[in-house]
Design an enzyme around this catalytic site. Structure first.
Site, mmCIF file in Angstrom:
data_model
loop_
_atom_site.group_PDB
_atom_site.id
_atom_site.type_symbol
_atom_site.label_atom_id
_atom_site.label_comp_id
_atom_site.label_asym_id
_atom_site.label_seq_id
_atom_site.Cartn_x
_atom_site.Cartn_y
_atom_site.Cartn_z
ATOM 1 C CB CYS A 12 -22.630 12.636 -17.639
ATOM 2 S SG CYS A 12 -20.984 13.373 -17.758
ATOM 3 C CB CYS A 30 -22.581 17.022 -19.087
ATOM 4 S SG CYS A 30 -22.836 16.749 -17.314
ATOM 5 C CB CYS A 84 -0.384 2.505 -1.377
ATOM 6 S SG CYS A 84 1.219 2.159 -2.142
ATOM 7 C CB CYS A 97 5.071 -5.597 12.297
ATOM 8 S SG CYS A 97 5.454 -6.002 10.572
ATOM 9 C CB CYS A 105 1.888 -0.845 -6.523
ATOM 10 S SG CYS A 105 2.311 0.002 -4.977
#
Length: 155
Positions: A12, A30, A84, A97, A105
């Protein structure tokens, strides 16, 4: 927020949403019911050798090994990374920093509050007196190490 785990059945492998406070997962494809990985890991690691053999026979040695590895990896990510705020990619801050750029992205965000930062002026978040992160661009940075990095003097 629910965790995504994968059905341990080899045939599966469907992604399954498991709530953090639950000990069991049920595969939607399943209908296989299985232990959440961290609980299985903890039970296995604290078991006697006879208990370990029983769990290996019950779930399969490879499933146990995968549970141990995946749950340790998840624990490490939870302790060392933040997500993120835009895409959820795990980000680890090594130095520098608190203005971060997502490796996936490319969104700018604040490491301290995980707020999304402006593309035009991401540093305004740290310069605005009304921001919760005002004057904290370098909060948590060891300035002694930074001074050594930027020093013109040679050792």
């Amino acid at each position: 927020m629910a965790d995504v785990v994968y059905c341990p059945r080899q045939s599966c492998g469907t992604a399954v949403m498991v709530e953090p406070d639950t000990t069991m997962g049920i595969c939607t494809a399943c209908q296989y019911a299985f232990y959440e990985l961290r609980n299985l890991r903890d039970e296995y690691l604290s078991a006697t050798s006879q208990g370990k053999k029983f769990l290996e026979q019950r779930f399969g040695k490879r499933v146990i090994q995968k549970a141990v590895e995946e749950s340790f990896s998840r624990d490490w990510l939870n302790e060392n990374c933040k997500s993120c705020p835009r895409c959820g990619t795990n980000i680890q801050k090594v130095d520098g920093c608190n203005k971060m750029t997502c490796t996936s992205c490319k969104q700018y965000f604040c490491w301290l509050c995980l707020g999304v930062l402006s593309r035009v002026n991401p540093y305004s978040h740290f310069n605005n007196p009304h921001s919760p992160c005002y004057n904290q661009l370098f909060q948590g940075v060891d300035l002694d190490d930074e001074d050594a990095l930027w020093s013109d003097e040679e050792d």
